[in-house]
Design an enzyme around this catalytic site. Sequence first.
Site, PDB file in Angstrom:
ATOM      1  N   CYS A  88       0.830  -1.197   0.000  1.00  0.00           N
ATOM      2  CA  CYS A  88       0.000   0.000   0.000  1.00  0.00           C
ATOM      3  C   CYS A  88       0.874   1.261   0.000  1.00  0.00           C
ATOM      4  O   CYS A  88       1.422   1.598  -1.042  1.00  0.00           O
ATOM      5  CB  CYS A  88      -0.974  -0.057   1.175  1.00  0.00           C
ATOM      6  SG  CYS A  88      -2.455   0.914   0.879  1.00  0.00           S
ATOM      7  N   HIS A 115      -3.627  -4.999   0.431  1.00  0.00           N
ATOM      8  CA  HIS A 115      -3.000  -5.545   1.651  1.00  0.00           C
ATOM      9  C   HIS A 115      -3.091  -7.069   1.581  1.00  0.00           C
ATOM     10  O   HIS A 115      -4.055  -7.657   2.074  1.00  0.00           O
ATOM     11  CB  HIS A 115      -3.743  -5.049   2.893  1.00  0.00           C
ATOM     12  CG  HIS A 115      -3.454  -3.628   3.213  1.00  0.00           C
ATOM     13  ND1 HIS A 115      -2.433  -3.252   4.046  1.00  0.00           N
ATOM     14  CD2 HIS A 115      -4.034  -2.493   2.778  1.00  0.00           C
ATOM     15  CE1 HIS A 115      -2.406  -1.932   4.130  1.00  0.00           C
ATOM     16  NE2 HIS A 115      -3.365  -1.445   3.368  1.00  0.00           N
ATOM     17  N   GLU A 174      -1.755  -9.275   3.214  1.00  0.00           N
ATOM     18  CA  GLU A 174      -1.707  -9.942   4.523  1.00  0.00           C
ATOM     19  C   GLU A 174      -3.099 -10.278   5.058  1.00  0.00           C
ATOM     20  O   GLU A 174      -3.244 -11.196   5.863  1.00  0.00           O
ATOM     21  CB  GLU A 174      -0.951  -9.077   5.542  1.00  0.00           C
ATOM     22  CG  GLU A 174      -1.619  -7.765   5.973  1.00  0.00           C
ATOM     23  CD  GLU A 174      -1.287  -6.563   5.074  1.00  0.00           C
ATOM     24  OE1 GLU A 174      -0.945  -6.792   3.899  1.00  0.00           O
ATOM     25  OE2 GLU A 174      -1.383  -5.422   5.553  1.00  0.00           O
TER      26      GLU A 174
HETATM   27  N1  GLN Z   1      -1.930   6.599   3.104  1.00  0.00           N
HETATM   28  C1  GLN Z   1      -2.051   5.890   1.872  1.00  0.00           C
HETATM   29  C2  GLN Z   1      -3.433   6.049   1.270  1.00  0.00           C
HETATM   30  O1  GLN Z   1      -4.350   6.409   1.940  1.00  0.00           O
HETATM   31  C3  GLN Z   1      -1.719   4.421   2.056  1.00  0.00           C
HETATM   32  C4  GLN Z   1      -2.674   3.710   2.952  1.00  0.00           C
HETATM   33  C5  GLN Z   1      -2.167   2.365   3.426  1.00  0.00           C
HETATM   34  O2  GLN Z   1      -0.979   2.094   3.377  1.00  0.00           O
HETATM   35  N2  GLN Z   1      -3.050   1.545   3.921  1.00  0.00           N
HETATM   36  O3  GLN Z   1      -3.618   5.802   0.106  1.00  0.00           O
END
Ligand code: GLN
Length: 544
Positions: free
Chosen positions: A382, A517, A519
């Site tokens: 992410c 994600h 995970e």
């Molecule tokens: N802050 C970034 C976004 O909102 C990444 C979010 C994250 O890593 N879950 O896109």
Amino acid sequence: MAKETKYIFITGGVLSSLGKGIAAASIATLLKNVGLKVSMLKADPYINVDPGTMSPLEHGEVFVTDDGAETDLDLGHYERFLDESLSQKNNFTTGRVYSAVIEKERRGDYLGKTIQVIPHIVGEIVDRIKKAGEGNDVLIVEIGGTVGDIEGLPFLEAIRALRIEVGKKRAMNIHLTLVPFIKVAGELKTKPTQHSVGELRRIGISPDMIICRSEMPLNRELKDKIASSCGVEKNCVIESSDSASIYQIPLSFLKQDILTPIAENLGLGELKPDMSKWDSLVKRIIAPTNETTIAFVGKYVDLKESYKSLTESIIHAGANLDTRVNLKWIDSEKIEPSNVNELLKDVDGILVAGGFGERGVLGKIQAIKFARENKVPYLGICLGMQLAMIEFARDVLNLEDANSIEFDAKCKNPIIYLIDSFIDVSGKKQIRTHKSPLGGTMRLGAYECDIKANSLLSKIYGGAKKIKERHRHRYEANPKYRAEFEKAGLIVSGESDGLIEAIELKDHPWFVGVQCHPEFTSRLTRPNPTILGFIRASIANHVK
Ligand code: GLN
């Protein structure tokens, strides 16, 4: 005919953080491996509607389900143990219950009645428990918090009432308490457990089984004492002493024959689970053949609970590869150009986890640069993908002011941008589904992603053309820069509706960034392919 769901209610006493969720998930795992259809529910007495807006400092990780619910981190344990995908209906809070009741009241559904905790709030809780159980043989319901909390009372009343409604053969109560070891006396003490059971009784709930958390094993005499003082059968006192891995707990419960009294209470017949695969994976967690070390770069290194799914997914990958994965936790705020080599020279792989906000971003970018230039396996999740693109834009594309508008709203080269600005959401596909009252919108839950043929990502997913992983983010990679990136050797290996979902580098053995994600979908018996691929690459790098 609809299934008559049986319920196991799990309450906690004495202290919080005793691992009620793990105990609940362990029982669920055993029952599932018997062949029963099992689901789980976490009922949280706190007032927040969901944990989505809570700080990781308060709450640890926010777990995200396929359908985009932001839930308690225990749901993550449930999925990892049970190997089932849960949803919005598997976690609710007091806040959600009250919102629903107030909405109905405003709509006039209660026909002018006075709305009260009993019957309306308790009734709403009971309905939600039943809904979560539909279609299952057994629903395990964990009541958050500790017996004695004021806010937990409606939940306890709900399980008391539901047990009366469905009858004793369809519901049982398990109470988990602490049996502390008092050093000066050199003894394990049962009094807190007796008090906690007394408190439960006072509100009309009698436990059928006690699970005792303790630092050390309980002997027979102590178990018998707890049985007689708490009024449960002798075979209904189960110990859960500290263990090397949480995945040992189902096996320890099984060894203590926990299923016999559960089967007797619920009329389930003889229960013989097949835990052979689980058992062999646990052996590999405890005593693996190989070892590898990865740098875990994040800003909450003192708050490891906020990366729970990620650290568990690494354990799953390690177990399946017969490898102990040592995590070298590196606080991203402490990484500087002057110390990055020293910090990262001895690791086999580098992981930059997801995150929100600018704190620690520069250090993460340093770590990514190190991984790219030194050809160390890199996984960016992410924010870790977004920063990999920013690093590449700054260093390879020479766009010095490249940034995310999350950190610089006016930056001239917004490599990471807000989706609303460049995606047409007025057409047939509405990409953003969840509105946040904090003003923004989040892309939450599982989305499909098309994988580029012959890419590393395609190899990782065994040649799959489409995958589905979960998301929790607000910003996206800006497609305006795509051609420039690709010309310079950054491959877009995953996309979905025009969104850049995954990247990799042409001249690097293993450099992967994913907007999702991965995970969140990893389970002990079915590790996530991206995490597995990363650990495999790190092991290969270690051998070199
Ligand atoms: N802050 C970034 C976004 O909102 C990444 C979010 C994250 O890593 N879950 O896109």
